[in-house]
Design an enzyme around this catalytic site. Structure first.
Site, PDB file in Angstrom:
ATOM      1  N   ARG A   4     -19.855   0.469  -8.671  1.00 51.82           N
ATOM      2  CA  ARG A   4     -18.695   0.502  -9.559  1.00 51.82           C
ATOM      3  C   ARG A   4     -19.144   0.383 -11.008  1.00 51.82           C
ATOM      4  O   ARG A   4     -19.967  -0.466 -11.345  1.00 51.82           O
ATOM      5  CB  ARG A   4     -17.736  -0.647  -9.241  1.00 51.82           C
TER       6      ARG A   4
ATOM      7  N   GLN B 144     -16.834   5.192 -10.332  1.00 53.40           N
ATOM      8  CA  GLN B 144     -17.979   4.840  -9.499  1.00 53.40           C
ATOM      9  C   GLN B 144     -18.958   5.989  -9.371  1.00 53.40           C
ATOM     10  O   GLN B 144     -18.675   7.122  -9.775  1.00 53.40           O
ATOM     11  CB  GLN B 144     -17.490   4.402  -8.119  1.00 53.40           C
TER      12      GLN B 144
END
Length: 313
Positions: free
Chosen positions: A191, A95
């Site tokens: 993400r 992420q």
């Protein structure tokens, strides 16, 4: 009255969480998938509550709004920092977080720069800390082609390690690691990869590739270099000076005296036990406690065998 502000706070269950928040800190956890304890937080997704003294029962966001004098008359509209403990029983997603400029442009109050103090790590535990792409085009291609082994930089970690994770840093925490995280008060995460895991409803969690490519920094992250000095019974380590927060580790074996040097201090006891005395009060301290030293506490003394992570804006 020169009283400290101790806090009760919020647990968050996560797909990657475990049970070590109970076994390591004796916290009450909702399940064996508990991933985060938001120890000092005024964020709407998990707000701490004062647990002692004149302000007992008041939420931290309310206290900050109505008693700004306790926080050195801070000019931030909302409480700017968030302190967490994370228990990674599986890999967290790969992420990235945006900076303030990008976050504000997309209706968020803060970007998210953070840092990690490694509380514990199993043998051969790893984090992802940066990437190997030379430019955005190569980064985009490697993500599209799923060449994660070539793209991602893996770093082995040990208890006591420290990592600065500014906004734009591609990162992930690996299994077998517990960290204390100090960050801007933001819950914005993009993400990039999530191992094709399914959530409790049998669906893959959402990815945010477009936003991530907007904000990922090219080049390897520059970690901070801790500086330690010994002052009688105090071992004082400056872990990080940054524009968002300054972070220290205090290790006390005996007695140490302090004077207020910041608008306010956020303190997490990570090991040991002891006592802390202000002009008016004396409190017992033990592993797992979190508290604020407000601006009106001018001096204090700590006695014991104890380790703390301390930060301020």
């Amino acid at each position: 009255m020169s009283e400290l502000l101790f806090l009760e706070s919020v647990m968050h269950e996560k797909i990657w969480g475990g049970s070590r928040l109970k076994s390591e800190f004796d916290y009450k956890i909702p399940s064996d998938k508990t991933g985060e304890y938001w120890a000092i937080s005024a964020h709407p997704n998990g707000t701490s509550q004062i647990s002692n003294g004149n302000y007992k029962g008041i939420k931290l966001d309310t206290l900050y709004k109505n008693h700004r004098e306790l926080f050195g008359d801070s000019t931030h509209d909302t409480f700017p920092l968030l302190i967490k403990i994370l228990d990674a029983n599986q890999w967290l997603s790969v992420q990235v977080h945006p900076d303030d400029t990008y976050a504000i442009a997309h209706d968020e109050k803060f970007g998210k720069t953070e840092c990690w103090y490694i509380l514990s790590a199993e043998d051969n535990a790893e984090i992802i800390y940066g990437h190997n792409a030379n430019d955005i085009e190569e980064l985009s291609q490697m993500i599209e082609e799923n060449t994660w082994d070539k793209l991602l930089c893996r770093v082995k970690v040990h208890a006591g390690d420290f990592f600065y994770v500014p906004s734009g840093t591609l990162h992930a925490i690996g299994p077998g690691i517990m960290i204390l995280e100090i960050q801007q008060s933001s819950d914005t995460t993009y993400r990039v990869y999530d191992y094709k895991r399914l959530d409790t409803n049998g669906n893959c969690r959402a990815l945010h590739i477009s936003q991530a490519l907007d904000v990922i920094t090219i080049g390897h992250p520059n970690n901070s270099v801790p500086i330690t000095q010994s002052i009688n019974d105090l071992q004082h380590t400056t872990l990080l000076p940054s524009n968002f927060f300054i972070v220290y580790k205090w290790k006390i074996s005996g007695k140490a005296e302090f004077s207020q040097f910041a608008p306010y201090l956020l303190v997490s006891v990570i090991d040991g036990y002891g006592q802390i005395a202000t002009k008016d009060f004396c409190y017992s301290l033990s592993k797992g406690q979190h508290f604020i030293v407000p601006n009106n506490v001018e001096t204090w003394k700590i006695v014991g065998e104890i380790e703390m992570i301390v930060c301020h804006i």
